[in-house]
Design a protein around this motif. Sequence first.
Motif, PDB file in Angstrom:
ATOM      1  N   TYR A  57      39.411  76.136   5.375  1.00 52.33           N
ATOM      2  CA  TYR A  57      38.844  74.796   5.486  1.00 52.33           C
ATOM      3  C   TYR A  57      39.287  73.925   4.311  1.00 52.33           C
ATOM      4  O   TYR A  57      39.613  72.748   4.484  1.00 52.33           O
ATOM      5  N   GLU A  71      42.740  55.375   5.369  1.00 53.92           N
ATOM      6  CA  GLU A  71      41.297  55.650   5.416  1.00 53.92           C
ATOM      7  C   GLU A  71      40.514  54.608   6.198  1.00 53.92           C
ATOM      8  O   GLU A  71      39.392  54.863   6.625  1.00 53.92           O
ATOM      9  N   GLN A  74      40.528  55.757  10.098  1.00 49.45           N
ATOM     10  CA  GLN A  74      40.267  57.166  10.405  1.00 49.45           C
ATOM     11  C   GLN A  74      39.116  57.275  11.404  1.00 49.45           C
ATOM     12  O   GLN A  74      38.117  56.564  11.290  1.00 49.45           O
ATOM     13  N   GLY A  76      35.723  58.805  13.094  1.00 43.74           N
ATOM     14  CA  GLY A  76      34.495  59.243  12.427  1.00 43.74           C
ATOM     15  C   GLY A  76      34.446  60.738  12.186  1.00 43.74           C
ATOM     16  O   GLY A  76      33.928  61.197  11.163  1.00 43.74           O
ATOM     17  N   TYR A  77      34.977  61.524  13.137  1.00 41.13           N
ATOM     18  CA  TYR A  77      34.933  62.972  12.961  1.00 41.13           C
ATOM     19  C   TYR A  77      35.812  63.429  11.798  1.00 41.13           C
ATOM     20  O   TYR A  77      35.529  64.447  11.165  1.00 41.13           O
ATOM     21  N   LYS A  79      36.280  61.613   9.035  1.00 42.85           N
ATOM     22  CA  LYS A  79      35.486  61.293   7.839  1.00 42.85           C
ATOM     23  C   LYS A  79      34.401  62.340   7.628  1.00 42.85           C
ATOM     24  O   LYS A  79      34.104  62.726   6.491  1.00 42.85           O
ATOM     25  N   ASN A  80      33.815  62.806   8.729  1.00 37.68           N
ATOM     26  CA  ASN A  80      32.796  63.851   8.621  1.00 37.68           C
ATOM     27  C   ASN A  80      33.397  65.170   8.141  1.00 37.68           C
ATOM     28  O   ASN A  80      32.748  65.917   7.405  1.00 37.68           O
ATOM     29  N   CYS A  81      34.601  65.485   8.590  1.00 38.11           N
ATOM     30  CA  CYS A  81      35.260  66.721   8.131  1.00 38.11           C
ATOM     31  C   CYS A  81      35.496  66.697   6.627  1.00 38.11           C
ATOM     32  O   CYS A  81      35.483  67.735   5.982  1.00 38.11           O
ATOM     33  N   LYS A  82      35.722  65.503   6.100  1.00 40.64           N
ATOM     34  CA  LYS A  82      35.963  65.362   4.658  1.00 40.64           C
ATOM     35  C   LYS A  82      34.665  65.167   3.887  1.00 40.64           C
ATOM     36  O   LYS A  82      34.700  64.977   2.676  1.00 40.64           O
ATOM     37  N   PHE A  83      33.535  65.227   4.562  1.00 33.92           N
ATOM     38  CA  PHE A  83      32.212  65.053   3.948  1.00 33.92           C
ATOM     39  C   PHE A  83      32.101  63.709   3.227  1.00 33.92           C
ATOM     40  O   PHE A  83      31.433  63.597   2.198  1.00 33.92           O
ATOM     41  N   GLY A  84      32.780  62.684   3.755  1.00 39.27           N
ATOM     42  CA  GLY A  84      32.685  61.350   3.186  1.00 39.27           C
ATOM     43  C   GLY A  84      33.558  61.107   1.976  1.00 39.27           C
ATOM     44  O   GLY A  84      33.538  60.020   1.408  1.00 39.27           O
ATOM     45  N   TYR A  85      34.333  62.101   1.557  1.00 36.73           N
ATOM     46  CA  TYR A  85      35.227  61.921   0.405  1.00 36.73           C
ATOM     47  C   TYR A  85      36.426  61.061   0.799  1.00 36.73           C
ATOM     48  O   TYR A  85      36.809  60.980   1.960  1.00 36.73           O
TER      49      TYR A  85
END
Length: 133
Positions: A57, A71, A74, A76-77, A79-85
Amino acid sequence: LVEGETEVLKSKVKSFTGLDVIMDSETTARLEERAKTLKWDGYRELGCFIFNFFAFYGYAMALIAYYFDDEEIQPGYIKNCKFGYSNIDADWTGNFVGDVMWTVEPIFIVSIPFVMNLMNRRKTETDKKIKSD
């Protein structure tokens, strides 16, 4: 194996072969030791799977940051995979997590025999103490 499981095993093998099954104490002890060894091997494999999952991961963040470089657009999924980073932070953090997991995993694998020896030694000392009392 506990006594009930041993009896069930004997009855199943007897019904399968049609012969009387003789399981002496040596065979039972050997099977119980083998079962314990396989149980701990399973725990080791589970630990390795977890370490490698986090490493995968983490290293996947570099791919996500590369292929979804803008960015602003991108999904939404992602952005969620990156935990908002941000991409740069996700890439750096992912590489760090992957490197840490692949550093800890060999230490975990190499240390298992030493931990098992310590546990067996303590069990033997406790058994001797109980028998002497």
